[in-house]
Write a protein that holds these residues in place. Structure first.
Motif, mmCIF file in Angstrom:
data_model
loop_
_atom_site.group_PDB
_atom_site.id
_atom_site.type_symbol
_atom_site.label_atom_id
_atom_site.label_comp_id
_atom_site.label_asym_id
_atom_site.label_seq_id
_atom_site.Cartn_x
_atom_site.Cartn_y
_atom_site.Cartn_z
ATOM 1 N N UNK A 63 0.806 -1.212 0.000
ATOM 2 C CA UNK A 63 0.000 0.000 0.000
ATOM 3 C C UNK A 63 0.846 1.273 0.000
ATOM 4 N N UNK A 64 2.142 1.147 0.274
ATOM 5 C CA UNK A 64 2.996 2.304 0.532
ATOM 6 C C UNK A 64 4.023 2.508 -0.578
ATOM 7 N N UNK A 65 4.310 3.775 -0.873
ATOM 8 C CA UNK A 65 5.459 4.084 -1.723
ATOM 9 C C UNK A 65 6.748 3.933 -0.930
ATOM 10 N N UNK A 66 6.709 4.326 0.349
ATOM 11 C CA UNK A 66 7.858 4.207 1.238
ATOM 12 C C UNK A 66 7.537 3.150 2.299
ATOM 13 N N UNK A 67 7.920 1.900 2.062
ATOM 14 C CA UNK A 67 7.539 0.836 3.008
ATOM 15 C C UNK A 67 8.157 0.989 4.388
ATOM 16 N N UNK A 68 9.179 1.849 4.534
ATOM 17 C CA UNK A 68 9.756 2.043 5.859
ATOM 18 C C UNK A 68 8.768 2.723 6.809
ATOM 19 N N UNK A 69 7.694 3.287 6.263
ATOM 20 C CA UNK A 69 6.691 3.938 7.095
ATOM 21 C C UNK A 69 5.690 2.951 7.694
ATOM 22 N N UNK A 70 5.771 1.706 7.284
ATOM 23 C CA UNK A 70 4.879 0.677 7.835
ATOM 24 C C UNK A 70 5.371 0.318 9.234
ATOM 25 N N UNK A 71 4.549 0.535 10.236
ATOM 26 C CA UNK A 71 4.943 0.292 11.617
ATOM 27 C C UNK A 71 4.594 -1.126 12.057
ATOM 28 N N UNK A 72 5.281 -1.584 13.097
ATOM 29 C CA UNK A 72 4.943 -2.879 13.680
ATOM 30 C C UNK A 72 3.502 -2.877 14.189
ATOM 31 N N UNK A 73 3.079 -1.754 14.752
ATOM 32 C CA UNK A 73 1.702 -1.666 15.251
ATOM 33 C C UNK A 73 0.702 -1.915 14.127
ATOM 34 N N UNK A 74 0.917 -1.299 12.979
ATOM 35 C CA UNK A 74 -0.014 -1.443 11.867
ATOM 36 C C UNK A 74 -0.046 -2.885 11.369
ATOM 37 N N UNK A 75 1.120 -3.498 11.251
ATOM 38 C CA UNK A 75 1.181 -4.897 10.809
ATOM 39 C C UNK A 75 0.484 -5.806 11.810
ATOM 40 N N UNK A 76 0.737 -5.603 13.086
ATOM 41 C CA UNK A 76 0.163 -6.489 14.099
ATOM 42 C C UNK A 76 -1.342 -6.281 14.257
ATOM 43 N N UNK A 77 -1.828 -5.052 14.048
ATOM 44 C CA UNK A 77 -3.268 -4.852 14.020
ATOM 45 C C UNK A 77 -3.898 -5.656 12.891
ATOM 46 N N UNK A 78 -3.274 -5.611 11.728
ATOM 47 C CA UNK A 78 -3.790 -6.371 10.585
ATOM 48 C C UNK A 78 -3.709 -7.867 10.852
ATOM 49 N N UNK A 79 -2.666 -8.313 11.519
ATOM 50 C CA UNK A 79 -2.554 -9.729 11.870
ATOM 51 C C UNK A 79 -3.672 -10.157 12.813
ATOM 52 N N UNK A 80 -4.008 -9.275 13.765
ATOM 53 C CA UNK A 80 -5.091 -9.592 14.695
ATOM 54 C C UNK A 80 -6.429 -9.693 13.957
ATOM 55 N N UNK A 81 -6.666 -8.783 13.029
ATOM 56 C CA UNK A 81 -7.900 -8.834 12.240
ATOM 57 C C UNK A 81 -7.954 -10.121 11.426
ATOM 58 N N UNK A 82 -6.868 -10.404 10.717
ATOM 59 C CA UNK A 82 -6.861 -11.578 9.840
ATOM 60 C C UNK A 82 -6.949 -12.884 10.626
ATOM 61 N N UNK A 83 -6.547 -12.846 11.895
ATOM 62 C CA UNK A 83 -6.602 -14.048 12.721
ATOM 63 C C UNK A 83 -7.909 -14.232 13.463
ATOM 64 N N UNK A 84 -8.865 -13.330 13.275
ATOM 65 C CA UNK A 84 -10.161 -13.461 13.946
ATOM 66 C C UNK A 84 -10.860 -14.756 13.549
ATOM 67 N N UNK A 85 -11.626 -15.330 14.479
ATOM 68 C CA UNK A 85 -12.468 -16.474 14.134
ATOM 69 C C UNK A 85 -13.445 -16.070 13.036
ATOM 70 N N UNK A 86 -13.497 -16.853 11.995
ATOM 71 C CA UNK A 86 -14.423 -16.592 10.908
ATOM 72 C C UNK A 86 -13.884 -15.697 9.814
ATOM 73 N N UNK A 87 -12.637 -15.194 9.962
ATOM 74 C CA UNK A 87 -12.162 -14.245 8.959
ATOM 75 C C UNK A 87 -11.743 -14.934 7.660
ATOM 76 N N UNK A 88 -11.375 -16.209 7.732
ATOM 77 C CA UNK A 88 -11.070 -16.919 6.472
ATOM 78 C C UNK A 88 -12.303 -16.960 5.580
ATOM 79 N N UNK A 89 -13.451 -17.208 6.190
ATOM 80 C CA UNK A 89 -14.692 -17.187 5.411
ATOM 81 C C UNK A 89 -15.005 -15.771 4.959
ATOM 82 N N UNK A 90 -14.810 -14.809 5.857
ATOM 83 C CA UNK A 90 -15.129 -13.420 5.536
ATOM 84 C C UNK A 90 -14.311 -12.906 4.360
ATOM 85 N N UNK A 91 -13.035 -13.292 4.297
ATOM 86 C CA UNK A 91 -12.201 -12.743 3.224
ATOM 87 C C UNK A 91 -12.654 -13.253 1.860
#
Length: 297
Positions: free
Chosen positions: A181-209
């Motif tokens: 999503x970024x032109x400058x990937x160094x701006x991607x924070x650990x917080x942002x990645x881990x938030x996305x990991x938490x969302x993607x790991x939710x129960x039922x998210x494989x079906x949702x995606x």
């Protein structure tokens, strides 16, 4: 200075969404929208402005903008149905379904008319809403709305990277999905990645995606594709917010939309990818203030 006499490293410009909202009064809650428990963050006062995130995203996409925008607007950011920490009903999340959820949210919040600003999929949903519910939209910002020309390679890449990240929400899979999503990937924070990991790991998210990615299927997408037949019905003054490094589409697609929209202008953010709201937040906020508070597109 530290006790050893060396200067402490500076605090990063972005620490977390809560750091961005440290002095801003805000409210995070869940509301029922036609049976869908929907996560909503609101801040500020003034004209209403609703922010819509992109495919597989969540309201933290606007972490760097909510506070500054709240100086002049009553800002609402939310997780669309099937996204973030909102409910994940088992139904295809097509553009009309997402737009109906938006309108239902406005009803629950008591918002008669609002400005809309949508990024990527959020821009598509915002535009669809403005065309089909014109009485609810004042002004419209379409922020890198994404793949206007329905390029198969863009759809395939988004589908593959998102599916891989949800099937195995590891750091190794999710970080490249966010960095795309970024032109400058160094701006991607650990917080942002881990938030996305938490969302993607939710129960039922494989079906949702699978329900999210129906819009990356050419047959389903054809029913909702950007087309002058419905885009030309958008009466709201519209600003196209493009970038010079958007991986989903170039300025030729912006020019195409300009030719379809009755009342539209274009602003190009330099040095940004698909998320100018994160990479260039000062410019992003200033452009919104100028356009939404009455200036011409």
């Amino acid at each position: 200075m530290s006790s050893t006499g060396t200067a402490a490293p500076p605090v990063p410009a972005h620490v977390s969404i809560w750091g961005e909202l440290d002095t801003v009064d805000h409210e995070l809650r869940h509301v029922d929208v036609d049976g869908v428990r929907t996560r909503v963050l609101r801040a500020g006062s003034g004209p209403d402005l609703v922010l819509l995130h992109g495919t597989g995203g969540h309201l933290e996409a606007y972490a760097r903008d909510i506070g500054p925008l709240a100086r002049h607007f009553r800002v609402t950011a939310y997780d669309m149905v099937g996204h973030g920490w909102s409910d994940l009903p088992d139904t295809p999340y097509t553009t009309d379904v997402l737009a109906d959820h938006l309108v239902g949210l406005l009803d629950v919040l008591g918002v008669d008319r609002t400005h809309l600003s949508g990024e990527s999929l959020g821009g598509w949903v915002a535009a669809w809403s403005a065309a089909h519910h014109p009485d609810r939209v004042d002004r419209l910002v379409l922020n890198t709305p994404g793949n206007i020309a329905n390029k198969p390679e863009v759809m395939a890449r988004l589908r593959a990277s998102t599916t891989r990240a949800v099937d195995d929400p590891s750091e190794a899979n999710v970080r490249p999905r966010v960095e795309w999503l970024f032109h400058d990937p160094s701006m991607v924070t650990d917080e942002l990645v881990n938030l996305r990991r938490r969302v993607y790991g939710r129960d039922g998210f494989r079906r949702a995606v699978r329900n999210i990615l129906v819009l990356q299927d050419p047959v389903t997408r054809a029913r909702f594709s950007w087309d002058p037949a419905w885009v030309s019905r958008i009466a709201a003054p519209t600003l196209l917010l493009w970038t010079d490094h958007d991986p989903t589409g170039g300025l030729d697609e912006a020019e195409l939309l300009l030719s379809w929209l009755p009342d539209a202008g274009l602003h190009v953010v330099r040095g940004a990818g698909h998320w100018p709201q994160w990479e260039k937040p000062t410019e992003f906020v200033a452009v919104h203030e100028g356009f939404l508070l009455g200036a011409s597109g």
